[in-house]
Design a protein around this motif. Structure first.
Motif, PDB file in Angstrom:
ATOM      1  N   UNK A 103     -10.045  44.137 -55.340  1.00  0.00           N
ATOM      2  CA  UNK A 103      -8.959  44.161 -56.469  1.00  0.00           C
ATOM      3  C   UNK A 103      -9.278  45.339 -57.098  1.00  0.00           C
ATOM      4  N   UNK A 104     -10.336  45.592 -57.900  1.00  0.00           N
ATOM      5  CA  UNK A 104     -10.622  46.708 -58.538  1.00  0.00           C
ATOM      6  C   UNK A 104     -10.359  48.249 -57.850  1.00  0.00           C
ATOM      7  N   UNK A 105     -10.684  48.055 -56.341  1.00  0.00           N
ATOM      8  CA  UNK A 105     -10.306  49.289 -55.601  1.00  0.00           C
ATOM      9  C   UNK A 105      -8.796  49.167 -55.141  1.00  0.00           C
ATOM     10  N   UNK A 106      -8.215  48.267 -55.546  1.00  0.00           N
ATOM     11  CA  UNK A 106      -6.874  48.204 -54.993  1.00  0.00           C
ATOM     12  C   UNK A 106      -6.712  48.136 -53.513  1.00  0.00           C
ATOM     13  N   UNK A 107      -7.873  47.557 -52.966  1.00  0.00           N
ATOM     14  CA  UNK A 107      -7.858  47.227 -51.580  1.00  0.00           C
ATOM     15  C   UNK A 107      -7.734  48.448 -50.536  1.00  0.00           C
ATOM     16  N   UNK A 108      -7.904  49.683 -51.373  1.00  0.00           N
ATOM     17  CA  UNK A 108      -8.181  50.941 -50.426  1.00  0.00           C
ATOM     18  C   UNK A 108      -9.083  51.067 -49.105  1.00  0.00           C
ATOM     19  N   UNK A 109     -10.284  50.444 -49.375  1.00  0.00           N
ATOM     20  CA  UNK A 109     -11.226  50.721 -48.519  1.00  0.00           C
ATOM     21  C   UNK A 109     -10.912  49.491 -47.644  1.00  0.00           C
ATOM     22  N   UNK A 110     -10.343  48.298 -48.032  1.00  0.00           N
ATOM     23  CA  UNK A 110     -10.215  47.103 -47.183  1.00  0.00           C
ATOM     24  C   UNK A 110      -8.995  47.692 -46.127  1.00  0.00           C
ATOM     25  N   UNK A 111      -7.913  48.181 -46.734  1.00  0.00           N
ATOM     26  CA  UNK A 111      -6.991  48.516 -45.790  1.00  0.00           C
ATOM     27  C   UNK A 111      -7.380  49.444 -44.661  1.00  0.00           C
ATOM     28  N   UNK A 112      -8.170  50.365 -45.097  1.00  0.00           N
ATOM     29  CA  UNK A 112      -8.612  51.496 -44.239  1.00  0.00           C
ATOM     30  C   UNK A 112      -9.393  50.631 -42.933  1.00  0.00           C
ATOM     31  N   UNK A 113     -10.262  49.845 -43.403  1.00  0.00           N
ATOM     32  CA  UNK A 113     -11.182  49.175 -42.447  1.00  0.00           C
ATOM     33  C   UNK A 113     -10.219  48.270 -41.705  1.00  0.00           C
TER      34      UNK A 113
END
Length: 587
Positions: A457-467
């Motif tokens: 949430x705090x990262x706005x899912x940036x790393x999650x989306x990339x992974x």
């Protein structure tokens, strides 16, 4: 029963075939000249010998005798000192350490498998070593050059050990409440005063010195965690040539009497004006300590993995030998014979669950190790991406490995039936030893909150989306592509829903985080089992029995385990209201 055999062939499959580590190493300027498949296999074989021949035979006796505190001194169980002397002869403490200070400089994607063998053979012994390795990592990252040259060589040699001193009676997960003080002295050192509890390996008789990394507060520093600094405090003072001198004002007040890992000394450590050295910057201690904490979180996750594999090995051996129940085949006289219990469906369910979760975890540990290697040695762009992946995936590895570790050891105990409850068979010890892994180095609930609130949430899912995008791209070339992509799509939709929902329902993060982490874990394992199945399919003619076992386990995972996400998904979408439908005084 209870014998431990290092899973060399399974490790080679993951390391060399699934992730093609030799190709990665040959393309690396750091590893190309010193590491190939032959060298890696030699290291694994020697590690396996240490685990199975030196450490495993001490596991039960160490549990029964336990560490002992006598008049301020701590003594490890019989045989531990001799085993440790053999252990450090091979340089195992410094396996991944900086070569500038005597480490061997091996990649993390290799050393994670060594750690699994350590924990699988003897979790209590393993903790003395992995705490030292983690302390070395923090010193190497944050200390001055003089401090590095003074402390790292004897630590990599194993002559000195290391610890992590965070917890205090009033400050567990809330480190902002730490009260230990650090008074600056004229010579640039600090006088450290306070008490720390639950210090793994805080005192023992394995080494001539113990180096404590201590979080403390300098007078006048801000309140809260932003006012903490990190200090290196040796148990015994040292000279400029890394020689032990007089005693520092550090003492062990007692050791804990625990449910498991009884041969590991869990200590109360008192600092009474002890001499310490600042590591890193003033008031940046928590940042510096997280260098060690993140290493230890992955390592403790691997404790869950190692105990699960040890339990699985024993359960398989027992289920082949134990005959109970009738088969459908009759002898010439018309009598049916008792069958080995491995032939019964429910025992197969338990064994396959253990096998699928353990081997999935082994592959995940190897992948995360590769990301740590890239973070340390890759190009700047690759380092940044790897750093984001490590931050995202470390809480998953710690919590999912250890939750699965308890599930698997309980399943292994269940395979043994009544014998699983009896000490001499070894299964009850594995259940007790692995239980702590869900608690220390940040409870699994805290790991889940860290993942969802900070890394998504705090990262706005940036790393999650990339992974997840990388996994989706790979799915095109893998077995089970439809199942994998379906799980990925549902997980991304769930992640988006939680990000939106958190804006209007503050409690949804805390109420959903554990289920969310588990959902993510099962998706990651789906990706890894799709990869392992694909590799096994391509190579089946070279070793049909081995690779067919991988293919069959992948099929079990996709038919019987990935469906667990259905219940997790339903629970998360139910929201948090039901958690607060009861008042505190109604419990």
């Amino acid at each position: 029963m209870g014998n431990y055999n290092a899973p060399i062939r399974d490790v080679q499959f993951v390391l060399h075939e699934v992730f093609d580590a030799p190709a990665v190493w040959s393309a690396s300027p750091v590893f190309a000249d010193k590491l190939d498949r032959e060298v890696a296999d030699a290291i694994l074989v020697e590690a396996g010998k240490i685990a199975s021949q030196i450490l495993a035979p001490l596991n039960r006796s160490g549990d029964e005798e336990g560490a002992k505190w006598v008049a301020g001194d701590v003594y490890t169980p019989k045989g531990f000192k001799e085993a440790y002397a053999t252990y450090i002869e091979g340089g195992w403490v410094g396996l991944s350490g900086n070569t500038d200070y005597g480490g061997l400089g091996m990649p993390k994607m290799l050393s994670v498998h060594f750690e699994e063998m350590l924990y699988g053979s003897n979790s209590s012994f393993a903790l003395y070593s992995v705490l030292s390795s983690g302390a070395c990592l923090a010193i190497d990252a944050h200390a001055s050059e003089d401090i590095k040259r003074l402390f790292l060589p004897p630590m990599y040699e194993g002559r000195w050990a290391g610890t992590m001193c965070l917890t205090e009676p009033q400050a567990g997960s809330d480190l902002a409440q730490i009260r230990t003080r650090a008074e600056p002295l004229e010579d640039g050192t600090y006088s450290i005063t306070g008490s720390k509890i639950f210090i793994t390996g805080g005192d023992h008789d394995l080494t001539e010195n113990i180096i404590h990394l201590v979080l403390a507060r300098i007078p006048g520093s801000p309140s809260g965690s932003s006012g903490l600094s990190l200090f290196l405090v040796p148990k015994r003072l040292v000279t400029e040539r890394s020689v032990v001198a007089g005693a520092n004002r550090v003492s062990c007040g007692s050791i804990e009497h625990k449910m498991g890992i009884k041969a590991s000394a869990t200590c109360v450590i008192n600092f009474d004006g002890a001499e310490g050295y600042l590591l890193g910057d003033v008031n940046k201690g928590l940042t510096a300590m997280f260098t060690m904490m993140n290493y230890e979180r992955l390592s403790i996750g691997i404790q869950g993995l190692g105990c699960a594999d040890a339990s699985y090995q024993s359960a398989v051996a027992y289920s082949r030998e134990r005959h109970q129940g009738r088969t459908r085949k009759a002898d010439p006289a018309g009598h049916t014979a008792a069958a080995p219990i491995i032939e019964h469906p429910d025992v197969r369910r338990m064994l396959l669950t253990m096998k699928a979760l353990t081997e999935g975890g082994r592959a995940f540990a190897c992948y995360l190790g590769s990301q740590l290697d890239i973070m340390k040695h890759g190009t700047s762009d690759a380092q940044r991406k790897a750093e984001s992946y490590v931050a995202l995936l470390t809480p998953v590895a710690k919590a999912f490995f250890t939750d699965n570790g308890l599930e698997c050891t309980i399943l292994g105990q269940q395979v043994f039936g009544g014998h699983g409850y009896i000490r001499e068979w070894g299964q009850e010890q594995l259940v007790r030893d692995v239980r702590i892994s869900q608690i220390y180095e940040g409870t699994n609930g805290i790991q889940s909150l860290d993942l969802l609130s900070r890394k998504v949430i705090a990262d706005k899912a940036a790393a999650l989306r990339s992974f997840c995008s990388e996994l989706d791209d790979q799915a095109e070339h893998l077995n089970y592509r439809a199942e994998l992509r379906s799980a990925l799509t549902r997980f991304e939709e769930l992640s988006n829903w939680l990000q939106d929902r958190a804006l209007i329902e503050p409690n949804v993060v805390g109420s959903s985080s554990v289920e969310y982490l588990h959902f993510f874990g099962y998706v990651i394992y789906a990706w890894l089992w799709a990869k392992m199945s694909t590799v096994a399919t391509l190579n089946i003619e070279s070793d049909e029995s081995f690779y067919a076992g991988k293919i069959a386990t992948a099929e079990f995972y996709f038919r019987r385990l990935i469906c667990r996400i259905n219940a997790l998904e339903a629970s998360i979408y139910a929201g948090s209201d039901s958690l607060f439908g009861i008042t505190s005084d109604q419990f």
